[in-house]
Design a protein around this motif. Structure first.
Motif, PDB file in Angstrom:
ATOM      1  N   ASP A   8     -47.157  27.232  46.722  1.00 43.51           N
ATOM      2  CA  ASP A   8     -46.478  26.752  45.876  1.00 43.51           C
ATOM      3  C   ASP A   8     -45.270  28.225  45.619  1.00 43.51           C
ATOM      4  N   GLU A   9     -45.591  29.075  46.467  1.00 43.25           N
ATOM      5  CA  GLU A   9     -44.259  30.225  46.296  1.00 43.25           C
ATOM      6  C   GLU A   9     -42.990  29.934  47.565  1.00 43.25           C
ATOM      7  N   ARG A  11     -40.590  31.809  48.412  1.00 48.86           N
ATOM      8  CA  ARG A  11     -40.460  32.496  49.480  1.00 48.86           C
ATOM      9  C   ARG A  11     -41.218  32.482  50.485  1.00 48.86           C
ATOM     10  N   ASP A  34     -44.728  22.213  46.849  1.00 44.22           N
ATOM     11  CA  ASP A  34     -45.294  23.003  45.501  1.00 44.22           C
ATOM     12  C   ASP A  34     -45.902  23.424  44.593  1.00 44.22           C
ATOM     13  N   ASN A  58     -50.595  27.104  42.236  1.00 45.15           N
ATOM     14  CA  ASN A  58     -50.406  27.185  41.100  1.00 45.15           C
ATOM     15  C   ASN A  58     -51.524  27.222  39.628  1.00 45.15           C
TER      16      ASN A  58
END
Length: 231
Positions: A8-9, A11, A34, A58
């Protein structure tokens, strides 16, 4: 080869994708999701070879994906900060658990387990999951007498005489099994607890007698190794 990253991140997902491309051949398709919902839909509609999965999506639980697809043919590597869930993840038959924060060397170790053929050291899997209709049953390693290859599938031969089908190939399962299991033939993996004695037949053929009186073939190249272990 097709690899799915569920993270989910953004980066971290890009970092995982970069490290994955650095390790594998350029001829590689990588899908990135994500969220839990997107991940579930992607797996439903795309045959994949390897899943790289975060457990916290999340606030949603990545284990929902493991439970939904645990018996499928692809391998799974967990990349997560929730190291307290590692044992549970291995019980679901994941190939490796890479704790966050991670570096390229640690991720490469996990990828090596995916690419190297044969049994891997340190297998922590205690169960194999089989799916029937919409239900999943976790079968304890202690229930399995031997595993027989059946094309792209495998047959789990259990101590009570039942046979359960598994979607993973013999080669894929071999990477997950604990040290108590041994590949004795191109089509068979045996639990050593079930072995009784080695049989030498006419014409240079070999087989192994199990404690329940079943007889399984032994490959010529495996004979010396198995003989040494049974002495």
């Amino acid at each position: 080869m097709k690899i799915l990253i569920i993270e989910d991140e953004a980066r971290i997902a890009k970092r995982i994708e970069r490290m994955t491309r650095n390790f594998f051949d350029k001829d590689l398709q990588i899908l990135v999701c994500d969220s839990l919902e997107n991940g579930l839909n992607t797996i439903e509609n795309n045959p994949i070879d390897l899943l790289l999965l975060d457990l916290n999506l999340n606030g949603e639980d990545g284990f929902d994906i493991l439970q939904a697809f645990v018996a499928h043919s692809f391998q799974t590597i967990i990349i997560s900060a929730y190291t307290d869930k590692a044992i549970t993840a291995f019980n679901y038959g994941v190939l490796d658990f890479v704790p966050k924060p991670f570096d390229e060397n640690r991720l490469a170790q996990a990828f090596m387990r995916f690419t190297v053929t044969g049994k891997q050291s340190g297998g922590d899997t205690q169960f194999l999951a089989v799916k029937k209709a919409k239900t999943i049953r976790l079968i304890s390693m202690k229930e399995i007498r031997y595993i027989k290859g059946a094309g792209i599938y495998t047959e789990l031969h259990l101590s009570d005489g039942r046979i359960e089908l598994h979607d993973k190939s013999l080669e894929a399962l071999e990477k997950l099994l604990p040290e108590t299991f041994e590949r004795i033939h191109k089509s068979f993996i045996l639990s050593w607890h079930e072995a009784d004695k080695l049989i030498v037949e006419a014409g240079g053929k070999y087989s192994i007698l199990l404690k329940n009186s079943e007889v399984l073939p032994v490959g010529r190249l495996k004979y010396k190794e198995i003989r040494h272990k049974l002495i």
